[in-house]
Write an enzyme that holds these catalytic residues in place. Structure first.
Site, mmCIF file in Angstrom:
data_model
loop_
_atom_site.group_PDB
_atom_site.id
_atom_site.type_symbol
_atom_site.label_atom_id
_atom_site.label_comp_id
_atom_site.label_asym_id
_atom_site.label_seq_id
_atom_site.Cartn_x
_atom_site.Cartn_y
_atom_site.Cartn_z
ATOM 1 N N ASP A 1 -37.805 1.776 4.518
ATOM 2 C CA ASP A 1 -39.039 2.605 5.962
ATOM 3 C C ASP A 1 -38.274 2.197 6.844
ATOM 4 O OD1 ASP A 1 -41.280 0.849 7.216
ATOM 5 O OD2 ASP A 1 -39.895 -0.761 7.308
ATOM 6 N N ASP B 1 -39.428 1.559 11.169
ATOM 7 C CA ASP B 1 -39.493 0.815 11.760
ATOM 8 C C ASP B 1 -39.684 -0.769 11.552
ATOM 9 O OD1 ASP B 1 -41.796 2.524 13.307
ATOM 10 O OD2 ASP B 1 -40.728 2.414 14.410
HETATM 11 C C1 XBP Z 1 -44.644 0.618 11.464
HETATM 12 C C2 XBP Z 1 -46.225 1.072 12.285
HETATM 13 C C3 XBP Z 1 -46.185 2.038 12.837
HETATM 14 C C4 XBP Z 1 -45.181 1.612 14.219
HETATM 15 C C5 XBP Z 1 -46.057 2.591 15.124
HETATM 16 O O1 XBP Z 1 -44.592 1.763 10.327
HETATM 17 O O2 XBP Z 1 -47.273 0.104 11.283
HETATM 18 O O3 XBP Z 1 -47.828 2.199 13.051
HETATM 19 O O4 XBP Z 1 -45.856 0.296 14.567
HETATM 20 O O5 XBP Z 1 -45.769 3.594 14.818
HETATM 21 P P1 XBP Z 1 -43.290 1.604 9.751
HETATM 22 P P2 XBP Z 1 -47.418 4.485 15.115
HETATM 23 O O6 XBP Z 1 -43.991 1.934 8.353
HETATM 24 O O7 XBP Z 1 -42.000 2.152 9.779
HETATM 25 O O8 XBP Z 1 -42.801 -0.389 9.377
HETATM 26 O O9 XBP Z 1 -47.683 5.057 16.301
HETATM 27 O O10 XBP Z 1 -46.582 6.145 15.516
HETATM 28 O O11 XBP Z 1 -48.042 4.425 14.489
HETATM 29 MG MG MG Z 2 -41.733 -1.473 9.177
#
Ligand code: XBP
Ligand code: MG
Length: 252
Positions: free
Chosen positions: A9, A11
């Site tokens: 993953d 973020d």
């Molecule tokens: C986390 C998310 C993303 C980010 C924001 O992604 O839910 O929506 O919060 O990015 P991950 P965007 O699966 O990497 O944990 O605004 O591009 O959605």
């Molecule tokens: Mg994440």
């Protein structure tokens, strides 16, 4: 089955990026003249809605329903602006990789394993983060990258992990996923993957009961992590060798 693939993953897992996202959302709202400000408590409540566009629409519908007709069609433009703000901040060095990420990726590649990204965020955000934090290899380090809008349903739907497995051309039992949130764990488990969790600043109290391991971070030699649940790691860090032992021993 021998360990052959690691699926990450982005973020909260590769780096602690959600404060940069939150700031970028607020900059976009200001740029579009919207009197909206996502403070930390509200953002924590909104985060389980995966995807920036979906998150904005959810917020608009729940908190500003009277503005739905006027604002709804602006969401793609607001999100594009937000993404530009976010990638700019990342390329300017807003974050660094969490402990153990670069090390484990290097160990995996040195042993012929494949690497993938499976994320809800925009591909531009992934590329900016990899370009800044892994300047020598960046995107080329990965055998597969699957980002938010490349699947029809975002996490907790398993599609992004299923797509990553297809691109890696590896059986699910030979791979392990790395996540930071309950949405992510549920998506990875839905694809049949075992999961190692390193909670993010917004997800520390999520339900990680379906994960095989929960640790504060992947740790480094001489800089042990905090063990939170599940698999215990020799010397307090997740090495590829230890991960291979765990995955070859345990059930899928
Ligand atoms: C986390 C998310 C993303 C980010 C924001 O992604 O839910 O929506 O919060 O990015 P991950 P965007 O699966 O990497 O944990 O605004 O591009 O959605
Ligand atoms: Mg994440």
């Amino acid at each position: 089955m021998p360990l052959q693939g690691l699926i990450f993953d982005v973020d909260g897992t590769l780096a602690e990026t959600e404060e940069v996202h939150r700031q970028a959302f607020n900059e976009a709202f200001a740029a579009f003249g919207l009197p909206w400000k996502w403070e930390r408590p509200l953002y924590k409540e909104l985060l389980p809605v995966s995807g920036g566009k979906e998150r904005i629409l959810h917020y608009l519908t729940k908190w500003h329903a009277q503005d739905l007709a006027a604002v709804r069609e602006k969401i793609p433009a607001i999100y594009d602006f937000k993404t530009q703000q976010y990638t700019g901040a990342i390329l300017a060095g807003a974050v660094e990789l969490k402990p153990g990420i670069a090390r484990l990726m290097g160990e995996a590649k040195a042993r012929g394993a494949r690497l993938a990204i499976a994320t809800t965020t925009h591909r531009d955000n992934v590329e900016a983060l990899l370009q800044h934090t892994l300047p020598e290899q960046g995107v080329s380090l990965f055998d597969a990258i699957v980002a938010g809008d490349e699947v029809s349903a975002k996490k907790p739907d398993p599609q992004v992990f299923e797509a990553a497995l297809r691109k890696l051309r590896l059986p699910v039992a030979s791979c392990v996923a790395f996540e930071d949130s309950a949405n992510g764990v549920n998506a990875a488990r839905g694809a049949g993957l075992r999961v190692v969790v390193t909670p993010g600043i917004y997800t520390a109290d999520d339900d990680f009961s379906a994960a095989s391991s929960v640790v504060s971070d992947l740790g480094e030699r001489g800089r042990p992590h905090q063990h939170l649940a599940g698999w215990k790691w020799p010397d307090g860090y997740v090495s590829f060798a230890a991960l291979r032992t765990k995955t070859e021993e345990g059930p899928a």
